[in-house]
Scaffold this motif. Structure first.
Motif, PDB file in Angstrom:
ATOM      1  N   ILE A  92       2.871   0.945  -4.753  1.00 34.69           N
ATOM      2  CA  ILE A  92       3.289   2.323  -5.008  1.00 34.69           C
ATOM      3  C   ILE A  92       4.798   2.371  -5.226  1.00 34.69           C
ATOM      4  CG2 ILE A  92       3.071   4.717  -4.263  1.00 34.69           C
ATOM      5  CD1 ILE A  92       0.979   3.822  -2.236  1.00 34.69           C
ATOM      6  N   PRO A  93       5.250   2.076  -6.427  1.00 33.51           N
ATOM      7  CA  PRO A  93       6.685   2.108  -6.680  1.00 33.51           C
ATOM      8  C   PRO A  93       7.228   3.524  -6.475  1.00 33.51           C
ATOM      9  CG  PRO A  93       5.466   1.832  -8.739  1.00 33.51           C
ATOM     10  CD  PRO A  93       4.479   1.700  -7.615  1.00 33.51           C
ATOM     11  N   GLY A  94       8.423   3.613  -5.963  1.00 34.86           N
ATOM     12  CA  GLY A  94       9.079   4.917  -5.807  1.00 34.86           C
ATOM     13  C   GLY A  94       8.879   5.542  -4.446  1.00 34.86           C
ATOM     14  N   ILE A  95       7.917   5.036  -3.663  1.00 35.72           N
ATOM     15  CA  ILE A  95       7.686   5.609  -2.335  1.00 35.72           C
ATOM     16  C   ILE A  95       7.947   4.533  -1.290  1.00 35.72           C
ATOM     17  CG2 ILE A  95       5.972   6.652  -0.791  1.00 35.72           C
ATOM     18  CD1 ILE A  95       4.693   7.920  -3.196  1.00 35.72           C
ATOM     19  N   TYR A  99       8.596   6.498   4.267  1.00 39.24           N
ATOM     20  CA  TYR A  99       8.182   7.838   3.851  1.00 39.24           C
ATOM     21  C   TYR A  99       6.652   7.941   3.815  1.00 39.24           C
ATOM     22  CZ  TYR A  99       7.674  11.868   0.671  1.00 39.24           C
ATOM     23  OH  TYR A  99       7.315  13.053   0.085  1.00 39.24           O
ATOM     24  N   PHE A 100       6.033   6.899   3.275  1.00 36.83           N
ATOM     25  CA  PHE A 100       4.571   6.868   3.160  1.00 36.83           C
ATOM     26  C   PHE A 100       3.913   6.947   4.543  1.00 36.83           C
ATOM     27  CE2 PHE A 100       0.581   4.397   2.909  1.00 36.83           C
ATOM     28  CZ  PHE A 100      -0.065   5.055   1.874  1.00 36.83           C
ATOM     29  N   ALA A 103       4.392  10.290   6.360  1.00 31.38           N
ATOM     30  CA  ALA A 103       3.487  11.315   5.818  1.00 31.38           C
ATOM     31  C   ALA A 103       2.070  11.088   6.333  1.00 31.38           C
ATOM     32  CB  ALA A 103       3.527  11.281   4.291  1.00 31.38           C
ATOM     33  N   ALA A 104       1.644   9.819   6.342  1.00 35.31           N
ATOM     34  CA  ALA A 104       0.283   9.502   6.779  1.00 35.31           C
ATOM     35  C   ALA A 104       0.089   9.854   8.260  1.00 35.31           C
ATOM     36  CB  ALA A 104       0.005   8.011   6.554  1.00 35.31           C
ATOM     37  N   ASN A 106       1.804  11.903  10.087  1.00 31.49           N
ATOM     38  CA  ASN A 106       1.910  13.342  10.342  1.00 31.49           C
ATOM     39  C   ASN A 106       0.662  14.106   9.895  1.00 31.49           C
ATOM     40  OD1 ASN A 106       4.281  13.375  11.745  1.00 31.49           O
ATOM     41  ND2 ASN A 106       5.575  13.668   9.936  1.00 31.49           N
ATOM     42  N   GLU A 107       0.023  13.638   8.829  1.00 25.28           N
ATOM     43  CA  GLU A 107      -1.236  14.287   8.415  1.00 25.28           C
ATOM     44  C   GLU A 107      -2.266  14.172   9.531  1.00 25.28           C
ATOM     45  OE1 GLU A 107      -2.198  16.119   5.872  1.00 25.28           O
ATOM     46  OE2 GLU A 107      -0.326  15.967   4.736  1.00 25.28           O
ATOM     47  N   PHE A 143       9.642  -0.155  -1.300  1.00 24.62           N
ATOM     48  CA  PHE A 143       8.554   0.648  -1.835  1.00 24.62           C
ATOM     49  C   PHE A 143       7.227   0.025  -1.403  1.00 24.62           C
ATOM     50  CE2 PHE A 143      11.451   1.829  -5.628  1.00 24.62           C
ATOM     51  CZ  PHE A 143      11.983   2.887  -4.912  1.00 24.62           C
ATOM     52  N   VAL A 144       6.238   0.848  -1.143  1.00 22.78           N
ATOM     53  CA  VAL A 144       4.967   0.396  -0.581  1.00 22.78           C
ATOM     54  C   VAL A 144       4.352  -0.733  -1.426  1.00 22.78           C
ATOM     55  CG1 VAL A 144       2.625   1.066   0.104  1.00 22.78           C
ATOM     56  CG2 VAL A 144       4.515   2.691   0.386  1.00 22.78           C
ATOM     57  N   GLN A 160       0.766  -0.807   8.972  1.00 24.68           N
ATOM     58  CA  GLN A 160       0.170   0.533   8.875  1.00 24.68           C
ATOM     59  C   GLN A 160      -0.818   0.762  10.024  1.00 24.68           C
ATOM     60  OE1 GLN A 160      -1.275   1.531   4.965  1.00 24.68           O
ATOM     61  NE2 GLN A 160       0.456   0.567   3.953  1.00 24.68           N
TER      62      GLN A 160
ATOM     63  N   ARG B 400      -5.466   6.699   4.142  1.00 22.24           N
ATOM     64  CA  ARG B 400      -4.421   6.794   5.168  1.00 22.24           C
ATOM     65  C   ARG B 400      -4.278   8.231   5.678  1.00 22.24           C
ATOM     66  NH1 ARG B 400      -5.744   2.301   5.047  1.00 22.24           N
ATOM     67  NH2 ARG B 400      -4.526   0.510   4.429  1.00 22.24           N
ATOM     68  N   MET B 402      -4.176  11.142   3.888  1.00 23.30           N
ATOM     69  CA  MET B 402      -3.531  12.150   3.050  1.00 23.30           C
ATOM     70  C   MET B 402      -4.512  12.630   1.979  1.00 23.30           C
ATOM     71  SD  MET B 402       0.142  10.208   2.878  1.00 23.30           S
ATOM     72  CE  MET B 402      -0.509   8.556   3.089  1.00 23.30           C
ATOM     73  N   GLY B 414       7.527   9.939  -6.221  1.00 23.64           N
ATOM     74  CA  GLY B 414       7.826   8.511  -6.286  1.00 23.64           C
ATOM     75  C   GLY B 414       8.102   8.026  -7.698  1.00 23.64           C
ATOM     76  N   ARG B 443       5.448  17.134   0.986  1.00 19.17           N
ATOM     77  CA  ARG B 443       5.791  17.044   2.407  1.00 19.17           C
ATOM     78  C   ARG B 443       7.298  17.029   2.538  1.00 19.17           C
ATOM     79  NH1 ARG B 443       1.977  16.202   5.972  1.00 19.17           N
ATOM     80  NH2 ARG B 443       3.693  16.017   7.421  1.00 19.17           N
TER      81      ARG B 443
END
Lengths: 255, 444
Positions: A92-95, A99-100, A103-104, A106-107, A143-144, A160, B400, B402, B414, B443
């Motif tokens: 997952i480029p860019g994340i 951060y990933f 978010a996971a 917290n969901e 990035f992930v 994870q 995960r 989401m 991203g 988020r």
């Protein structure tokens, strides 16, 4: 914790799982072994909620922590405490990992009515988890899985797992593509995360992973059915005699 | 075919009228010559229109059809330092020059330290001084691009001039803030001209912000930028466009690179009505390298066009093009990546990638690579993607915890952040990161 009864699954009309029964209790480690095409990875994906598979809900039931798993979308299964470590984790480029994962987590917390982590507190938690399972702190800002080696991707899956703290973790061929050192590091991470509350289903083609992650039960999957169950010695027997042995012995099951 | 299409008859008289209002008495001889040639070319060429290949998907009729009034002299801007402070980046340490409607505003600008012999300031003032430096480079790199670049020549006056002397490294970026206020009423046009010269062995980072305080007032900026990157010099240039909801920008940047020079560029188009960034690079010395990045965030009814044009003139040069975009609502995007390899340019190494994400069924992107290769020993590749994130990626997020909406929002963020994270100026990177995060992340 997990009860699977008569689980069938097909994709494009082709039946892959043909009636699986399995009980997993807290603290247990179950290994699912089997030759290529036996349905091992399908079982992992079906449990995680991949929608490409059709499951006949009138025949099959899967109960997880008292809930009907088959009725839930993938994200709800995850929030309930089910985790799949992917055989091929996506990039997952860019994340960033940080951060990933925040978010996971917290969901999941939100769904349980728990307070969400802010960036500062989460960073602290992540650093703690990385230290615990010996992961390079640099992972947080990367990035992930992007540009990760095969071994790094698998370690990232274990990170994870450490952060999300599931009740049931399914490891789908986590050993594939790993050299012996990477296998040892990944296994050590998993072993540190074993607990009386947490169960593991370890899907693997080879016995060698089970030298590091020692299972309580071993199940042999052939052609969509569990044809034999036993303790860790079954894995050794299988290693010695090969999959042809089970295929021949359980020819009826493979017909 | 009719001899005259309606578009070719679109009026030019308002521009001709304003060109005549320019004060010529104080203009140096060189400027007068450039203006005169500009007027002649402007009058004899058609406005760009959709029957021209390069403009096929870029309908600028709203610009051509508006009788803009061009500014011909700086006006009392009535702004204070606190009005421009939100646009500044350097925390007092950089040189940050503010241009209001195309004219240098000394009183709003911040002067950071520059090495001896360096210059960063008003082009017009540089032309009036007797050093001859700006004059020697002015209009030296601009090719005959289109009617609007001719018009820019015809209206040639102020803009920014930055000069990095031989072997000097400018330690902090030079920030040029182009602020449109539309204070002279609606339908104002400005024709700023920038000239950046990095002398041999020098290093400079330039940030160009195109911002506004115009609200919904319509206006038009017709910008030309010339950049000379001399032997062994290294230039990094960031352009950030945040024009108003009815603010239009047509920009042409023309770069000439000498031997072993390096040029790295980023074009971020975040807001505006019609925005076209044309980036032309001539690799005119052996071993020169350029790396061109772009990111368009397109939504509403906006039209953004990124046109890249690289010419490999000499052997052993390397060019990289990586342009991306996110398009929502009824927006339109255009990308043209043209790479021209001349017969002498053996061992050219060129690669271009364009990746676009569509968030709406009504948004459109036209992306086109165009390779013209006249040398036989070259490596030229290109690739393009348009679409949404693949399903396995969405499933990974869902596994995960989401949901799909969260996944798509995070992936959009991203997608943009992948470009932003390449920005090496921390203050700018942080501001852009905050912007894309605010715009796309589900988020916060």
């Amino acid at each position: 914790m997990l009860q699977i009864r008569n689980l069938h699954a097909s994709v494009d009309g082709k039946e892959i799982l043909r009636g699986i029964d399995l009980d997993v209790n807290p603290g247990e480690v179950h290994a699912i072994m089997g030759p290529n095409g036996s349905g091992k990875s399908t079982l992992a994906q079906v449990l995680a909620g991949h929608e490409v598979y059709e499951v006949p809900e009138d025949q099959s039931t899967v109960t997880f922590l008292g809930e009907n798993l088959l009725e839930m979308p993938a994200e709800e299964r995850a929030r309930l405490g089910l985790f799949l470590a992917f055989q091929y984790p996506v990039e997952i480029p860019g994340i960033t990992n940080e951060y990933f994962l925040r978010a996971a987590l917290n969901e999941t917390r939100k769904s349980r009515g728990l307070e969400e982590f802010d960036a500062m507190d989460f960073r602290e938690l992540l650093q703690e988890k990385m230290a615990h399972i010996n992961i390079d702190p640099g992972f947080a800002e990367r990035f992930v899985n992007h540009g990760f080696s095969g071994g790094e991707k698998k370690r990232n899956e274990i990170l994870q797992l450490a952060v999300l703290e599931p009740r049931l973790a399914i490891l789908d061929e986590t050993d594939s593509g790993l050299d012996i050192d990477a296998l040892r590091i990944v296994s050590e991470g998993v072993n540190k995360l074993r607990s009386p509350n947490r169960a593991f289903i370890v899907v693997t083609h080879y016995q060698r992973l089970l030298n590091y992650i020692v299972p309580d039960f071993v199940h042999v999957l052939v052609n969509g059915r569990i044809v034999k169950s036993g303790d860790k010695n079954l894995a050794l027997e299988l290693e010695e005699k090969g999959y042809d042995w089970v295929k021949e012995t359980f020819a009826g099951a493979t017909a | 075919m009719p001899a005259h299409s309606p578009k070719s008859r679109a009026p030019k008289s308002h521009y001709i009228r304003d060109i005549a209002r320019l004060d010529t008495s104080s203009a140096p001889e060189r400027v007068r010559a450039i203006r005169a040639a500009g007027v002649a070319a402007f009058q004899t060429t058609d406005y760009p229109n959709t029957r021209m290949e390069e403009w096929r998907h870029t309908n600028i009729a709203p610009i051509v059809g508006t009788p803009y009034q061009s500014l011909v002299a700086p006006t009392e801007h009535g702004l204070t330092l606190s009005d421009v402070a939100p646009f500044l980046l350097g925390d007092g340490a950089w040189t940050e020059l503010v241009f209001v409607n195309g004219y240098f505003a000394d009183d709003l600008s911040v002067k950071g330290a520059l090495p001896r012999g360096a210059f960063a300031g008003s082009l017009w003032e540089a032309l009036l001084s007797d050093s001859g430096l700006a004059e020697a480079h002015l209009n030296h790199y601009l090719g005959p691009r289109n009617t609007f670049t001719h018009l820019n020549n015809a209206m040639l006056q102020d803009g920014a001039f930055v000069y990095a002397p031989k072997n000097a490294a400018l330690e902090t970026p030079v920030h040029l803030v182009f602020l449109s206020t539309a204070q002279r009423g609606p339908e104002t046009a400005a024709h700023p001209r920038n000239l950046f010269v990095a002398d041999a062995g020098s290093q400079v980072t330039l940030v160009e912000s195109h911002v506004h305080l115009a609200g919904d007032t319509p206006y038009f900026n017709n910008l030309v930028v010339e950049i000379a990157v001399e032997a062994n010099a290294s230039v990094e240039r960031y352009k950030v466009v945040r024009e108003g909801a009815r603010g239009n920008l047509l920009a042409t940047t023309e770069v000439r690179q000498a031997r072993d020079s390096r040029f790295r560029s980023f074009a971020f188009t975040l807001e505006g009505a019609i925005v076209r960034n044309q980036m032309c690079v001539a690799l005119d010395g052996e071993g020169a390298e350029c790396e061109l990045h772009g990111l368009m965030l397109d939504d509403g009814e906006r039209l953004i066009d990124n046109a890249v044009n690289i010419t490999h003139l000499r052997p052993h040069c390397r060019s990289r093009i990586a342009y991306k975009g996110i398009l929502g609502d009824r927006s339109k995007g255009v990308f043209l990546g043209k790479v021209h390899v001349l017969p002498e340019a053996q061992q050219t190494d060129s690669n271009q990638l364009s990746n676009y994400m569509l968030l709406s069924d009504h948004a459109t992107i036209n992306t086109k690579p165009q390779l013209e290769i006249y040398a036989d020993d070259v490596k030229c590749t290109h690739g393009a993607t348009v679409g949404a994130p693949p399903e396995p990626v969405i499933f990974y997020f869902r596994s995960r915890g989401m949901d799909e909406r969260t996944a798509r929002g995070m992936l959009t963020y991203g997608f943009a952040d992948e470009v932003v994270s390449e920005v090496s100026v921390a203050a700018l990177r942080e501001r852009l990161e905050a912007y894309v995060f605010e715009k796309y992340s589900p988020r916060r």
